[in-house]
Scaffold this motif. Structure first.
Motif, PDB file in Angstrom:
ATOM      1  N   TYR A  93       0.990  -1.311   0.122  1.00 57.99           N
ATOM      2  CA  TYR A  93      -0.017  -0.015   0.038  1.00 57.99           C
ATOM      3  C   TYR A  93       0.807   1.193  -0.024  1.00 57.99           C
ATOM      4  O   TYR A  93       2.157   1.336   0.416  1.00 57.99           O
ATOM      5  CB  TYR A  93      -0.959   0.098   1.337  1.00 57.99           C
ATOM      6  CG  TYR A  93      -1.896  -1.087   1.420  1.00 57.99           C
ATOM      7  CD1 TYR A  93      -3.277  -1.023   0.683  1.00 57.99           C
ATOM      8  CD2 TYR A  93      -1.825  -2.021   1.955  1.00 57.99           C
ATOM      9  CE1 TYR A  93      -4.218  -1.936   0.534  1.00 57.99           C
ATOM     10  CE2 TYR A  93      -2.754  -3.103   2.005  1.00 57.99           C
ATOM     11  CZ  TYR A  93      -3.985  -3.210   1.186  1.00 57.99           C
ATOM     12  OH  TYR A  93      -4.831  -4.124   1.351  1.00 57.99           O
ATOM     13  N   CYS A 112       0.293   5.734   0.114  1.00 60.57           N
ATOM     14  CA  CYS A 112      -0.688   6.987   0.510  1.00 60.57           C
ATOM     15  C   CYS A 112       0.265   8.339   0.356  1.00 60.57           C
ATOM     16  O   CYS A 112       1.004   8.529   1.104  1.00 60.57           O
ATOM     17  CB  CYS A 112      -1.301   6.876   1.562  1.00 60.57           C
ATOM     18  SG  CYS A 112      -2.487   8.457   1.946  1.00 60.57           S
ATOM     19  N   GLU A 124     -10.097  13.948   5.261  1.00 60.17           N
ATOM     20  CA  GLU A 124     -10.089  12.375   4.828  1.00 60.17           C
ATOM     21  C   GLU A 124      -8.920  12.357   3.837  1.00 60.17           C
ATOM     22  O   GLU A 124      -8.785  13.131   2.890  1.00 60.17           O
ATOM     23  CB  GLU A 124     -11.381  11.970   4.008  1.00 60.17           C
ATOM     24  CG  GLU A 124     -12.528  12.624   4.808  1.00 60.17           C
ATOM     25  CD  GLU A 124     -12.657  11.402   6.133  1.00 60.17           C
ATOM     26  OE1 GLU A 124     -11.981  10.513   6.241  1.00 60.17           O
ATOM     27  OE2 GLU A 124     -13.258  11.957   7.060  1.00 60.17           O
ATOM     28  N   VAL A 165      -6.572  11.295   0.584  1.00 58.98           N
ATOM     29  CA  VAL A 165      -6.682  11.146  -0.522  1.00 58.98           C
ATOM     30  C   VAL A 165      -5.297  10.991  -1.401  1.00 58.98           C
ATOM     31  O   VAL A 165      -4.666  12.085  -1.146  1.00 58.98           O
ATOM     32  CB  VAL A 165      -7.764  11.772  -1.422  1.00 58.98           C
ATOM     33  CG1 VAL A 165      -7.836  11.245  -2.924  1.00 58.98           C
ATOM     34  CG2 VAL A 165      -9.070  11.636  -0.855  1.00 58.98           C
ATOM     35  N   PHE A 188      -6.740   1.951  -6.634  1.00 58.15           N
ATOM     36  CA  PHE A 188      -7.059   2.615  -5.307  1.00 58.15           C
ATOM     37  C   PHE A 188      -7.754   1.672  -4.563  1.00 58.15           C
ATOM     38  O   PHE A 188      -8.470   0.713  -5.094  1.00 58.15           O
ATOM     39  CB  PHE A 188      -7.748   3.889  -5.454  1.00 58.15           C
ATOM     40  CG  PHE A 188      -6.886   4.757  -6.046  1.00 58.15           C
ATOM     41  CD1 PHE A 188      -6.428   5.824  -5.056  1.00 58.15           C
ATOM     42  CD2 PHE A 188      -6.911   5.531  -7.116  1.00 58.15           C
ATOM     43  CE1 PHE A 188      -5.542   6.943  -5.401  1.00 58.15           C
ATOM     44  CE2 PHE A 188      -5.991   6.492  -7.772  1.00 58.15           C
ATOM     45  CZ  PHE A 188      -5.449   7.271  -6.829  1.00 58.15           C
ATOM     46  N   ASN A 200     -10.186   1.729  -0.729  1.00 57.03           N
ATOM     47  CA  ASN A 200     -10.726   2.504   0.264  1.00 57.03           C
ATOM     48  C   ASN A 200     -10.736   1.963   1.686  1.00 57.03           C
ATOM     49  O   ASN A 200     -11.332   0.803   1.756  1.00 57.03           O
ATOM     50  CB  ASN A 200     -12.250   2.799  -0.200  1.00 57.03           C
ATOM     51  CG  ASN A 200     -12.330   3.863  -1.157  1.00 57.03           C
ATOM     52  OD1 ASN A 200     -11.753   5.192  -1.160  1.00 57.03           O
ATOM     53  ND2 ASN A 200     -13.146   3.413  -2.335  1.00 57.03           N
ATOM     54  N   MET A 256      -8.260   7.109   0.895  1.00 56.34           N
ATOM     55  CA  MET A 256      -8.226   6.322  -0.413  1.00 56.34           C
ATOM     56  C   MET A 256      -6.870   6.204  -0.850  1.00 56.34           C
ATOM     57  O   MET A 256      -6.135   7.313  -1.074  1.00 56.34           O
ATOM     58  CB  MET A 256      -9.142   7.150  -1.352  1.00 56.34           C
ATOM     59  CG  MET A 256      -9.255   6.358  -2.702  1.00 56.34           C
ATOM     60  SD  MET A 256     -10.337   6.939  -3.742  1.00 56.34           S
ATOM     61  CE  MET A 256      -9.540   8.405  -4.591  1.00 56.34           C
TER      62      MET A 256
END
Length: 242
Positions: free
Chosen positions: A13, A15, A24, A26, A64, A66, A106
Motif C-alpha cells: 500500500y 498514500c 479524509e 486521498v 486505489f 478505500n 483512499m
C-alpha cells in the motif's frame, strides 16, 4: 550532478496525501518527490547531502482501495518532554483512547516504482571532509545493496512500509503494465514538489550542538506528465510554483 542511483521500490500500500484534502486522506496517483526523498533519508542521511529525484517509473497499474483507520489527532509536546527530562513533571504520553479519531482514506495498492536519483553536497557540516562525495556514495551504495536502514522506509505514511528496495543498473521498461502504456501522455496536474524551509537546513542560532530551526516554510508545486509510465522530473523542474 552528483553520483546517481537507480532503485526498484515495491509495497502493498502507499498514500501520497493531497494537501487540499486534509480531513479524509486521498492519495495522488503517483509518488510525490518529498515522500521519495523521505524514504531515501530512512536509508541514509547526513546534513552534508541532499537527494534529488530525476525520474520516476510507474510499473504497476494505478489501483486505489478505500479503507478506514484510526489516527491520533494530537502530538507529543516538546515542552512536556523537556520537563520530564528535567524532572519537573509533565506527561509526554498520548493516550489513544482519548485522542483517537477514525478517518477514511483512499490509498494506492500493489505499487511498484523505479526511482532514478542523485545526491548533491550541501556544504553543511562537512568542513573536514576531503572526499565527501566518494564517502557518501560508497556508504549509500553499500546500504542499498545490503537492505540496511536506520528506520523503516515507508511509502508516504509510516503504516505503509516499503516491501522491497533493490539497487539496479538499468530499468526494464518492458515490465511497465500495458494499461499504463496505453494511457499515453497523462497530465498529472499540479503536485507537491517539496516543502522549502526558510532556514535551508541551517540552525537559526548558528549552534549545531544545540540547534534551533525555523518552522516557517512554503510548499513548491510542479506540473509533471506521465508518458507511458515515465515521469521525467528534470523536464518539469523549471516550472516550479509556490
Amino acid at each position: 550532478m552528483g553520483y546517481g542511483f537507480k532503485i526498484i521500490v515495491e509495497g502493498d500500500y502507499a498514500c501520497f496525501t493531497r494537501p487540499e484534502l486534509k480531513v479524509e486522506r486521498v492519495s495522488y496517483d503517483v509518488p510525490t518527490l518529498g515522500a521519495l526523498e523521505g524514504m531515501l533519508k530512512s536509508v541514509y542521511w547526513k546534513p552534508a547531502i541532499r537527494y534529488v529525484i530525476d525520474k520516476i517509473i510507474v510499473f504497476q497499474e494505478i489501483d486505489f482501495a478505500n479503507i478506514r483507520r484510526n489516527e491520533v489527532k494530537d502530538k507529543v509536546l516538546l515542552s512536556a518532554v523537556k520537563n520530564q527530562m528535567k524532572q519537573k513533571g509533565g506527561d509526554p504520553c498520548i493516550y489513544t483512547s482519548q485522542s483517537r479519531s477514525q478517518r477514511a482514506a483512499m490509498v494506492l495498492k500493489k505499487v511498484k516504482y523505479g526511482i532514478e536519483f542523485h545526491f548533491e553536497l550541501t556544504g553543511l557540516k562537512n568542513n573536514r571532509e576531503d572526499d565527501g562525495e566518494n564517502k557518501h556514495y560508497n556508504i549509500l551504495k553499500r546500504r542499498l545493496e545490503k537492505g540496511q536502514w536506520f528506520r523503516t522506509p515507508c511509502l508516504g505514511c509510516s503504516e505503509f512500509p516499503v516491501k522491497r528496495i533493490e539497487l539496479v543498473d538499468a530499468f526494464d521498461t518492458e515490465m511497465i503494465s500495458s494499461r499504463i502504456k496505453e494511457m499515453g501522455d497523462v497530465d498529472l496536474g499540479y503536485m507537491s514538489y517539496e516543502v522549502q524551509f526558510e532556514d535551508r537546513g541551517k540552525p537559526i542560532n548558528g549552534d549545531w550542538e544545540n540547534p534551533k530551526f525555523s518552522d516557517r516554510a512554503k510548499t513548491l508545486y510542479y506540473r509533471p506528465h506521465m508518458i507511458e509510465g515515465v515521469i521525467d522530473v528534470q523536464k518539469y523542474r523549471e516550472g516550479l510554483r509556490c
